[in-house]
Design an enzyme around this catalytic site. Sequence first.
Site, PDB file in Angstrom:
ATOM      1  CE1 TYR A  26      48.594  27.182 -58.417  1.00 36.92           C
ATOM      2  CE2 TYR A  26      47.298  29.188 -58.521  1.00 36.92           C
ATOM      3  CZ  TYR A  26      47.429  27.876 -58.143  1.00 36.92           C
ATOM      4  OH  TYR A  26      46.416  27.268 -57.472  1.00 36.92           O
ATOM      5  CG  ASN A  49      50.490  18.129 -52.443  1.00 32.12           C
ATOM      6  OD1 ASN A  49      51.141  17.233 -51.940  1.00 32.12           O
ATOM      7  ND2 ASN A  49      49.922  19.080 -51.770  1.00 32.12           N
ATOM      8  CB  CYS A  57      48.319  23.163 -52.541  1.00 29.05           C
ATOM      9  SG  CYS A  57      47.347  21.907 -51.723  1.00 29.05           S
ATOM     10  CD  GLU A  86      46.871  29.155 -43.071  1.00 32.16           C
ATOM     11  OE1 GLU A  86      47.441  29.901 -43.872  1.00 32.16           O
ATOM     12  OE2 GLU A  86      47.041  27.932 -43.035  1.00 32.16           O
TER      13      GLU A  86
END
Length: 104
Positions: A26, A49, A57, A86
């Site tokens: 952040y 969001n 995010c 990922e």
Amino acid sequence: MKKASNFKDRVYAIAAKIPKGKVTTYGKLAAIAGVPGAARAVGNAMRTNKDTNAVPCHRVVGSTGALTGYAYGNGLATKRAMLKKEGVAFKGERVDLSTALWEG
DNA sequence: CGACTGACCTCGC
DNA sequence: GGCGAGGCCAGTC
């Protein structure tokens, strides 16, 4: 578009630029957005969001690599699963910033 | 416009 | 490295 303040828009743009298999903090995100120290504001932008598809995010973690929060799926569980999927290196419950840190 | 909230960061022990 | 307290920023009510 362009309803949100430049800051929020900036945060979304940067978050969307985070490559797959990488994560950022952040504080870093805030610094890149042009407002170092606004880490909380970044978290706010992420929480508000609504486009998780456009704004990953889940690729944003704490300064220590610890997953702090996630407003979708099963929360941190989903966030962690996505990161792992990922290819993000994990250190137990935390992300290995040593290899998965994206500095822009 | 004023006050509270929030997915944080830094400092000190 | 972990725990506790303080402070900064933007957004929303």
